[in-house]
Design a protein around this motif. Structure first.
Motif, PDB file in Angstrom:
ATOM      1  N   PRO A 175     -34.608  11.143 -21.228  1.00  0.00           N
ATOM      2  CA  PRO A 175     -34.725  12.498 -20.703  1.00  0.00           C
ATOM      3  C   PRO A 175     -33.406  12.937 -20.074  1.00  0.00           C
ATOM      4  N   ALA A 176     -33.163  14.226 -20.074  1.00  0.00           N
ATOM      5  CA  ALA A 176     -31.883  14.762 -19.609  1.00  0.00           C
ATOM      6  C   ALA A 176     -31.558  14.338 -18.188  1.00  0.00           C
ATOM      7  N   ASP A 177     -32.562  14.266 -17.309  1.00  0.00           N
ATOM      8  CA  ASP A 177     -32.283  13.908 -15.921  1.00  0.00           C
ATOM      9  C   ASP A 177     -31.973  12.421 -15.746  1.00  0.00           C
ATOM     10  N   GLU A 178     -32.243  11.610 -16.782  1.00  0.00           N
ATOM     11  CA  GLU A 178     -31.951  10.180 -16.712  1.00  0.00           C
ATOM     12  C   GLU A 178     -30.723   9.784 -17.531  1.00  0.00           C
ATOM     13  N   GLY A 181     -47.356  11.362 -24.705  1.00  0.00           N
ATOM     14  CA  GLY A 181     -46.128  11.360 -25.490  1.00  0.00           C
ATOM     15  C   GLY A 181     -44.995  10.697 -24.733  1.00  0.00           C
ATOM     16  N   GLN A 182     -44.112  10.067 -25.466  1.00  0.00           N
ATOM     17  CA  GLN A 182     -42.963   9.392 -24.867  1.00  0.00           C
ATOM     18  C   GLN A 182     -41.716   9.721 -25.669  1.00  0.00           C
ATOM     19  N   VAL A 183     -40.598   9.795 -24.957  1.00  0.00           N
ATOM     20  CA  VAL A 183     -39.310  10.001 -25.617  1.00  0.00           C
ATOM     21  C   VAL A 183     -38.879   8.656 -26.163  1.00  0.00           C
ATOM     22  N   THR A 184     -38.607   8.609 -27.470  1.00  0.00           N
ATOM     23  CA  THR A 184     -38.249   7.328 -28.074  1.00  0.00           C
ATOM     24  C   THR A 184     -36.845   7.316 -28.662  1.00  0.00           C
ATOM     25  N   VAL A 185     -36.195   8.475 -28.758  1.00  0.00           N
ATOM     26  CA  VAL A 185     -34.894   8.537 -29.401  1.00  0.00           C
ATOM     27  C   VAL A 185     -33.774   8.620 -28.372  1.00  0.00           C
ATOM     28  N   CYS A 186     -33.973   9.383 -27.336  1.00  0.00           N
ATOM     29  CA  CYS A 186     -32.946   9.521 -26.321  1.00  0.00           C
ATOM     30  C   CYS A 186     -33.610   9.650 -24.957  1.00  0.00           C
TER      31      CYS A 186
END
Length: 66
Positions: A55-58, A48-53
């Motif tokens: 990650p919080a640490d980045e 799975g990959q974050v595609t909308v926003c």
């Protein structure tokens, strides 16, 4: 797409959302922090990959001027 087809699709979408909510509530509602962490780890393990926003640490944080 005709108006009737759009209405039918909207109704199907509403039904799916209501069904998901009912399943969530039956399962106990909001997951605990440990359960949420486990689910996120499984999501990433399965590719799975974050595609909308990001990650919080980045994410870049903008602090309001005081």
């Amino acid at each position: 797409m005709s108006a009737a087809a759009r209405r039918a699709e909207q109704q199907r979408t509403r039904y799916r959302i209501a069904e998901q909510r009912a399943r969530s509530e039956q399962a106990g509602g909001k997951p605990s922090e440990d359960e949420a962490s486990r689910m996120v780890a499984e999501f990433y393990a399965r590719g799975g990959q974050v595609t909308v926003c990001p990650p919080a640490d980045e994410a870049e944080v903008e602090h309001p001027k005081r």
